[in-house]
Design a protein around this motif. Structure first.
Motif, short mmCIF file in Angstrom:
data_model
loop_
_atom_site.label_atom_id
_atom_site.label_comp_id
_atom_site.label_asym_id
_atom_site.label_seq_id
_atom_site.Cartn_x
_atom_site.Cartn_y
_atom_site.Cartn_z
N ILE A 197 0.62 -1.36 0.00
CA ILE A 197 0.05 0.18 0.02
C ILE A 197 0.83 1.32 0.07
O ILE A 197 1.79 1.46 0.76
CB ILE A 197 -0.95 -0.06 1.17
CG1 ILE A 197 -2.03 -1.20 1.12
CG2 ILE A 197 -1.65 1.20 1.41
CD1 ILE A 197 -2.80 -1.36 2.38
N GLY A 198 0.71 1.88 -0.99
CA GLY A 198 1.42 3.18 -1.01
C GLY A 198 2.81 3.07 -1.80
O GLY A 198 3.52 4.25 -2.08
N THR A 199 2.98 2.07 -2.35
CA THR A 199 4.14 1.67 -3.02
C THR A 199 3.70 1.25 -4.54
O THR A 199 2.78 0.97 -4.84
CB THR A 199 5.24 0.92 -2.59
OG1 THR A 199 4.58 -0.42 -2.39
CG2 THR A 199 5.73 1.50 -1.14
N THR A 200 4.76 1.07 -5.44
CA THR A 200 4.70 0.49 -6.71
C THR A 200 4.78 -1.18 -6.51
O THR A 200 5.36 -1.69 -5.55
CB THR A 200 5.48 0.74 -7.83
OG1 THR A 200 6.96 0.74 -7.36
CG2 THR A 200 5.18 2.28 -7.97
N LEU A 201 3.81 -2.10 -7.52
CA LEU A 201 3.85 -3.37 -7.29
C LEU A 201 3.54 -3.89 -8.60
O LEU A 201 2.86 -3.67 -9.30
CB LEU A 201 2.63 -3.91 -6.24
CG LEU A 201 2.48 -5.28 -6.29
CD1 LEU A 201 3.48 -5.97 -5.76
CD2 LEU A 201 0.93 -5.61 -5.68
N SER A 202 4.38 -5.20 -8.94
CA SER A 202 4.20 -5.68 -10.48
C SER A 202 3.25 -6.73 -9.96
O SER A 202 3.52 -7.92 -9.68
CB SER A 202 5.58 -6.35 -10.76
OG SER A 202 5.43 -7.05 -11.97
N PRO A 203 2.03 -6.74 -10.59
CA PRO A 203 1.11 -7.87 -10.37
C PRO A 203 1.54 -8.93 -11.05
O PRO A 203 1.22 -10.43 -10.77
CB PRO A 203 -0.15 -7.31 -10.90
CG PRO A 203 0.27 -6.22 -11.76
CD PRO A 203 1.44 -5.45 -11.19
#
Length: 277
Positions: free
Chosen positions: A50-56
């Motif tokens: 939450i609040g950061t980037t993520l590679s799904p």
């Protein structure tokens, strides 16, 4: 049947794989429990991000890979474990190569196959994965109890003991590629389908809202359908026709394997006037 020669060896291994995978829960309640168990780690990953980037893409590959790893190797891996990071990266790269122009060129023009072109990366990745699989097989040989298999690898090693000297196609070299085939097949298409669903739900947030608010034509809220359970089960699908419709639409529209796979004939064939040797 994908990228395999149809024959006695393929039939033997297919029969063994289906029987063994069913014994370890494929299509049964125990497989559902593995999936639900792994999803707890997925939710933790999402909450931490939450609040950061993520590679799904990486996330879904990790999830699918870990579920099949539990069946094949009797182990689940932390997402930062070197084994799963390397394997998932190799699978992602090979899937991209196989569904791209370099694979088409490799298949169409045999004279370029020895050149150091980008498709060589796929073969390097396979060698990397084979080394990891070989290490796992060695570890299983040291720890297994014959006749008491804990996972797919143990079952195959037991089968090797039974078939010693009978001239069958079962052997250690075949085992290495066999588990990699099953690992890839159990990871790539599943994760790519989930990724496609993720993409469409992000693109059409009103569908997300409808899914959450109304899970049946009787306008039952998710909380009512689940009856205060912590998760949805496969049986809950009967009360979630809209959810089912969205899943089916994702599977219909998804370009999971956009260029399909190369095919060949098993016999000389004539089709609409064309001779196919």
């Amino acid at each position: 049947m994908v990228l395999a020669d149809y024959g006695a060896s393929w039939k033997e291994h297919r029969r063994f794989a289906l029987m063994t995978l069913k014994n370890f829960g494929l299509g049964k309640q125990s497989m559902e429990q593995r999936i639900l168990g792994e999803l707890q780690y997925t939710m933790e990953t999402l909450e931490k991000s939450i609040g950061t980037t993520l590679s799904p893409q990486v996330m879904f590959h990790n999830v699918a890979s870990n579920i099949i790893c539990q069946v094949l190797f009797g182990t689940r891996y932390d997402y930062d474990d070197n084994f799963i990071k390397v394997v998932v990266q190799c699978f992602k790269e090979n899937s991209k190569i196989a569904n791209g122009p370099w694979a088409m060129l490799y298949d169409s023009f045999p004279m370029i196959r020895s050149l150091p072109l980008p498709f060589m990366k796929a073969f390097n990745n396979i060698e990397t994965c084979k080394k990891l699989a070989t290490r796992l097989i060695t570890e299983h040989k040291e720890t297994r109890v014959p006749g008491q298999p804990q996972d797919f690898l143990d079952c195959y090693l037991d089968e090797l003991d039974k078939r010693a000297g009978d001239g069958s196609s079962f052997c250690e070299d075949r085992l290495i590629m066999f588990v990699l085939d099953l690992h890839f097949a159990g990871t790539d298409t599943t994760s790519n389908t989930l990724l496609t669903g993720f993409l469409y739900l992000t693109t059409y947030p009103h569908i997300q809202g409808t899914l959450y608010d109304y899970c049946s034509f009787n306008h039952l809220f998710i909380d009512q359908v689940l009856e205060k359970k912590g998760h949805a089960s496969y049986d809950d699908r009967h009360n979630m026709p809209y959810m089912q419709a969205v899943i089916h639409e994702v599977q219909r529209i998804a370009n999971t394997v956009p260029l399909s796979v190369y095919h060949c004939t098993t016999n000389d064939t004539t089709l609409t006037g064309y001779f196919l040797p």
